[in-house]
Design a protein around this motif. Sequence first.
Motif, PDB file in Angstrom:
ATOM      1  N   LEU A 111     -36.629  -5.021 -21.356  1.00 23.45           N
ATOM      2  CA  LEU A 111     -36.223  -3.807 -22.049  1.00 23.45           C
ATOM      3  C   LEU A 111     -36.951  -2.582 -21.506  1.00 23.45           C
ATOM      4  O   LEU A 111     -36.410  -1.478 -21.511  1.00 23.45           O
ATOM      5  N   SER A 112     -38.183  -2.782 -21.027  1.00 21.30           N
ATOM      6  CA  SER A 112     -38.981  -1.682 -20.493  1.00 21.30           C
ATOM      7  C   SER A 112     -40.111  -2.266 -19.650  1.00 21.30           C
ATOM      8  O   SER A 112     -40.727  -3.252 -20.031  1.00 21.30           O
ATOM      9  N   SER A 113     -40.366  -1.640 -18.505  1.00 18.22           N
ATOM     10  CA  SER A 113     -41.440  -2.126 -17.649  1.00 18.22           C
ATOM     11  C   SER A 113     -42.153  -0.953 -17.006  1.00 18.22           C
ATOM     12  O   SER A 113     -41.581  -0.233 -16.194  1.00 18.22           O
ATOM     13  N   GLY A 114     -43.406  -0.765 -17.404  1.00 16.26           N
ATOM     14  CA  GLY A 114     -44.236   0.275 -16.816  1.00 16.26           C
ATOM     15  C   GLY A 114     -45.309  -0.340 -15.946  1.00 16.26           C
ATOM     16  O   GLY A 114     -45.285  -1.537 -15.645  1.00 16.26           O
ATOM     17  N   ARG A 115     -46.263   0.464 -15.558  1.00 16.69           N
ATOM     18  CA  ARG A 115     -47.332  -0.024 -14.684  1.00 16.69           C
ATOM     19  C   ARG A 115     -48.158  -1.104 -15.363  1.00 16.69           C
ATOM     20  O   ARG A 115     -48.506  -2.105 -14.750  1.00 16.69           O
ATOM     21  N   ASN A 116     -48.472  -0.912 -16.660  1.00 23.59           N
ATOM     22  CA  ASN A 116     -49.301  -1.878 -17.371  1.00 23.59           C
ATOM     23  C   ASN A 116     -48.638  -2.521 -18.577  1.00 23.59           C
ATOM     24  O   ASN A 116     -49.037  -3.602 -18.991  1.00 23.59           O
ATOM     25  N   VAL A 117     -47.668  -1.854 -19.179  1.00 22.11           N
ATOM     26  CA  VAL A 117     -47.050  -2.355 -20.410  1.00 22.11           C
ATOM     27  C   VAL A 117     -45.573  -2.620 -20.177  1.00 22.11           C
ATOM     28  O   VAL A 117     -44.871  -1.813 -19.566  1.00 22.11           O
TER      29      VAL A 117
END
Length: 138
Positions: A105-111
């Motif tokens: 659903l969401s993918s950032g650098r750390n979360v």
Amino acid sequence: MELDIERIRAFFMKDRFATNAGVVIDSVTKEEVQCSMPITSEHLNAAGTVQGGAIFTLADLTFGVHSNLRLFLGENAGITVGQSISISYLATPKGKRLIARSVCLSSGRNVSVYRVEVRDDLGNFIADMRGNGFTKAV
């Protein structure tokens, strides 16, 4: 870079709890990971239905595989661990196998956030899980 499913399977064979429960990685793409597990007498609770922990184990490994794909894409990423997970049990399985499918659903650098749907082999919607992952720096 293409995903090497045999390399991914070899890495996650070290997850002894899921492996001993019979969880297998069926397919892996960047968009979706599918894992499955046969329902055996070992998975049943005192009431004779599939134990919630067995369903959770399948969903959790599916989340773990999907949230760690960057390790297999040549990206300089650390390991992603579960930060928080919520699961809703919706029905008792009627089939002989459980199938879990994850989407990001969401993918950032750390979360990152993933949704995992668990169904039985008859198509019944068994559980819905949301997993928040945290990627530890390398």
